[in-house]
Design a protein around this motif. Structure first.
Motif, PDB file in Angstrom:
ATOM      1  N   GLN A 120       0.822  -1.201   0.000  1.00  0.00           N
ATOM      2  CA  GLN A 120       0.000   0.000   0.000  1.00  0.00           C
ATOM      3  C   GLN A 120       0.859   1.255   0.000  1.00  0.00           C
ATOM      4  N   ALA A 121       2.082   1.106   0.463  1.00  0.00           N
ATOM      5  CA  ALA A 121       2.994   2.255   0.473  1.00  0.00           C
ATOM      6  C   ALA A 121       3.403   2.658  -0.932  1.00  0.00           C
ATOM      7  N   CYS A 122       3.258   1.725  -1.881  1.00  0.00           N
ATOM      8  CA  CYS A 122       3.618   2.014  -3.269  1.00  0.00           C
ATOM      9  C   CYS A 122       2.377   2.433  -4.040  1.00  0.00           C
ATOM     10  N   ALA A 123       2.455   3.538  -4.707  1.00  0.00           N
ATOM     11  CA  ALA A 123       1.321   3.967  -5.518  1.00  0.00           C
ATOM     12  C   ALA A 123       1.116   3.005  -6.672  1.00  0.00           C
ATOM     13  N   SER A 124      -0.154   2.816  -7.045  1.00  0.00           N
ATOM     14  CA  SER A 124      -0.465   1.949  -8.177  1.00  0.00           C
ATOM     15  C   SER A 124      -0.024   2.654  -9.453  1.00  0.00           C
ATOM     16  N   ARG A 125       0.941   2.080 -10.152  1.00  0.00           N
ATOM     17  CA  ARG A 125       1.505   2.738 -11.330  1.00  0.00           C
ATOM     18  C   ARG A 125       1.014   2.081 -12.601  1.00  0.00           C
ATOM     19  N   SER A 126       0.944   2.886 -13.660  1.00  0.00           N
ATOM     20  CA  SER A 126       0.497   2.365 -14.944  1.00  0.00           C
ATOM     21  C   SER A 126       1.690   1.744 -15.667  1.00  0.00           C
ATOM     22  N   PRO A 127       1.430   0.920 -16.696  1.00  0.00           N
ATOM     23  CA  PRO A 127       2.542   0.310 -17.440  1.00  0.00           C
ATOM     24  C   PRO A 127       3.330   1.314 -18.265  1.00  0.00           C
ATOM     25  N   GLU A 148       4.618   3.934 -16.905  1.00  0.00           N
ATOM     26  CA  GLU A 148       5.654   4.416 -16.006  1.00  0.00           C
ATOM     27  C   GLU A 148       6.773   3.390 -15.913  1.00  0.00           C
ATOM     28  N   GLU A 149       7.915   3.823 -15.421  1.00  0.00           N
ATOM     29  CA  GLU A 149       9.081   2.943 -15.357  1.00  0.00           C
ATOM     30  C   GLU A 149       8.820   1.757 -14.436  1.00  0.00           C
ATOM     31  N   VAL A 150       9.194   0.592 -14.896  1.00  0.00           N
ATOM     32  CA  VAL A 150       8.984  -0.629 -14.131  1.00  0.00           C
ATOM     33  C   VAL A 150       9.992  -0.727 -12.999  1.00  0.00           C
ATOM     34  N   SER A 151       9.577  -1.371 -11.898  1.00  0.00           N
ATOM     35  CA  SER A 151      10.492  -1.653 -10.794  1.00  0.00           C
ATOM     36  C   SER A 151      10.951  -3.105 -10.943  1.00  0.00           C
ATOM     37  N   TRP A 167       7.663  -5.036  -7.057  1.00  0.00           N
ATOM     38  CA  TRP A 167       8.677  -5.470  -8.016  1.00  0.00           C
ATOM     39  C   TRP A 167       8.086  -6.419  -9.052  1.00  0.00           C
ATOM     40  N   TYR A 168       8.636  -6.364 -10.236  1.00  0.00           N
ATOM     41  CA  TYR A 168       8.309  -7.357 -11.263  1.00  0.00           C
ATOM     42  C   TYR A 168       9.018  -8.660 -10.908  1.00  0.00           C
ATOM     43  N   TYR A 190      12.646 -10.962 -23.151  1.00  0.00           N
ATOM     44  CA  TYR A 190      12.380 -10.764 -21.724  1.00  0.00           C
ATOM     45  C   TYR A 190      11.669  -9.431 -21.507  1.00  0.00           C
ATOM     46  N   LEU A 191      12.185  -8.378 -22.129  1.00  0.00           N
ATOM     47  CA  LEU A 191      11.576  -7.060 -21.972  1.00  0.00           C
ATOM     48  C   LEU A 191      10.190  -7.021 -22.596  1.00  0.00           C
ATOM     49  N   GLN A 192      10.028  -7.697 -23.725  1.00  0.00           N
ATOM     50  CA  GLN A 192       8.731  -7.691 -24.393  1.00  0.00           C
ATOM     51  C   GLN A 192       7.672  -8.397 -23.550  1.00  0.00           C
ATOM     52  N   VAL A 193       8.044  -9.529 -22.956  1.00  0.00           N
ATOM     53  CA  VAL A 193       7.104 -10.253 -22.094  1.00  0.00           C
ATOM     54  C   VAL A 193       6.777  -9.420 -20.860  1.00  0.00           C
ATOM     55  N   ARG A 194       7.779  -8.788 -20.291  1.00  0.00           N
ATOM     56  CA  ARG A 194       7.566  -7.978 -19.086  1.00  0.00           C
ATOM     57  C   ARG A 194       6.581  -6.849 -19.342  1.00  0.00           C
ATOM     58  N   GLU A 195       6.798  -6.104 -20.434  1.00  0.00           N
ATOM     59  CA  GLU A 195       5.920  -4.967 -20.705  1.00  0.00           C
ATOM     60  C   GLU A 195       4.537  -5.424 -21.146  1.00  0.00           C
ATOM     61  N   SER A 196       4.456  -6.516 -21.888  1.00  0.00           N
ATOM     62  CA  SER A 196       3.154  -7.045 -22.305  1.00  0.00           C
ATOM     63  C   SER A 196       2.347  -7.489 -21.093  1.00  0.00           C
ATOM     64  N   TYR A 197       3.037  -8.103 -20.138  1.00  0.00           N
ATOM     65  CA  TYR A 197       2.359  -8.555 -18.927  1.00  0.00           C
ATOM     66  C   TYR A 197       1.812  -7.368 -18.137  1.00  0.00           C
ATOM     67  N   ARG A 198       2.632  -6.341 -17.961  1.00  0.00           N
ATOM     68  CA  ARG A 198       2.200  -5.170 -17.193  1.00  0.00           C
ATOM     69  C   ARG A 198       1.021  -4.478 -17.858  1.00  0.00           C
ATOM     70  N   GLN A 199       1.064  -4.387 -19.187  1.00  0.00           N
ATOM     71  CA  GLN A 199      -0.037  -3.757 -19.901  1.00  0.00           C
ATOM     72  C   GLN A 199      -1.320  -4.575 -19.771  1.00  0.00           C
ATOM     73  N   LYS A 200      -1.205  -5.896 -19.861  1.00  0.00           N
ATOM     74  CA  LYS A 200      -2.388  -6.747 -19.741  1.00  0.00           C
ATOM     75  C   LYS A 200      -2.991  -6.635 -18.342  1.00  0.00           C
ATOM     76  N   ARG A 201      -2.152  -6.648 -17.312  1.00  0.00           N
ATOM     77  CA  ARG A 201      -2.674  -6.562 -15.959  1.00  0.00           C
ATOM     78  C   ARG A 201      -3.325  -5.205 -15.696  1.00  0.00           C
ATOM     79  N   TRP A 202      -2.769  -4.146 -16.267  1.00  0.00           N
ATOM     80  CA  TRP A 202      -3.371  -2.815 -16.154  1.00  0.00           C
ATOM     81  C   TRP A 202      -4.730  -2.800 -16.845  1.00  0.00           C
ATOM     82  N   TYR A 203      -4.795  -3.429 -18.012  1.00  0.00           N
ATOM     83  CA  TYR A 203      -6.040  -3.547 -18.773  1.00  0.00           C
ATOM     84  C   TYR A 203      -7.061  -4.361 -17.978  1.00  0.00           C
ATOM     85  N   ASP A 204      -6.639  -5.480 -17.391  1.00  0.00           N
ATOM     86  CA  ASP A 204      -7.545  -6.330 -16.613  1.00  0.00           C
ATOM     87  C   ASP A 204      -8.050  -5.613 -15.369  1.00  0.00           C
TER      88      ASP A 204
END
Length: 247
Positions: free
Chosen positions: A21-28, A30-33, A146-147, A214-228
């Protein structure tokens, strides 16, 4: 004793989630952690080799041997048995309309769809959607953390991993709850192969990509979870820096 262990595990898990909860919910956008990237890449490589050696060939054989109607029935069945988990998260997210729709869908498919093998509800304007505790934590405003790349399971985050753990600690996964021993392994195996078969076309795109997979899967995953998390209607990204605008 087993109940006490579950309670202790859940309290530990809840502590981890509250820390998010201390971490703000960030969109895909924004820079990934991803401070564990070196470790994540090792696990990603392991998963990729396992997929190419076992899962992908099994999924291709599954598609080749079984008629599409049977594949559809398997997919529908698994979607249906996980529907109660979606309903629970609809309630936790404060979505009465989706709760009613998914409850009605589960009843219709279970009764009229022969235990969910047939998806009759979609024809009655009750489309399939899936909610989990990771999405619920996101709706509650918990940051993704973290991712992570999990062995076998693939891309995740601290928040989504906590959501997955919540499902198992509360014994809400239907396969784990209602099957045992070799039957459980067989059902999970069928589930993963069915899911992998649905992703064969996506893996072709990934294999053909010139970018770092690796980077493509990471960003695709973050975008999908943001969409979901936003039920298919995420807010528009703000590419302007408010501090720069103030200057």
């Amino acid at each position: 004793m087993r109940s006490n262990n579950r309670t202790g595990h859940f309290l530990l898990l809840l502590t981890v989630v509250l820390l998010l909860q201390a971490c703000a919910s960030r969109s895909p956008y924004e820079e990934v952690s991803d401070p564990l990237e070196p470790v994540n890449r090792v696990i990603y490589t392991f998963n990729d080799k396992l997929d190419r050696a076992v899962l992908k060939p099994a999924a291709k054989g599954y598609q080749k041997v079984l008629p599409k109607s049977v594949q559809s029935g398997v997919r529908n069945f698994f979607n249906n048995i996980y529907e109660p988990l979606t309903i629970i998260n609809n309630i936790l997210q404060g979505q009465p309309t989706h709760t009613f729709s998914n409850t009605t869908r589960f009843i219709f498919n279970t009764v009229f769809g022969i235990g969910g093998i047939m998806d009759v509800a979609s024809d009655w304007d009750l489309p399939h959607n899936q909610e989990d505790f990771g999405q619920t934590f996101g709706v509650w405003g918990f940051g993704e953390g973290w991712y992570l790349v999990l062995p076998v399971l693939g891309p995740s985050s601290v928040r989504d991993s906590a959501g997955l753990a919540t499902t198992f600690v509360l014994n809400l996964d239907p396969i784990a709850r209602y099957t045992e021993g070799y039957t459980k392994l067989a059902v999970y195996g069928l589930y993963f192969i069915s899911e992998r078969a649905d992703l064969l076309s996506a893996s072709k795109v990934l294999d053909a990509a010139a970018l770092d997979p690796y980077l493509q899967v990471r960003e695709s995953y973050r975008q999908k979870r943001w969409y979901d998390q936003h039920d298919g209607n995420p807010p528009e990204p703000d590419f302007f820096d408010d501090e720069l605008l103030d200057e």
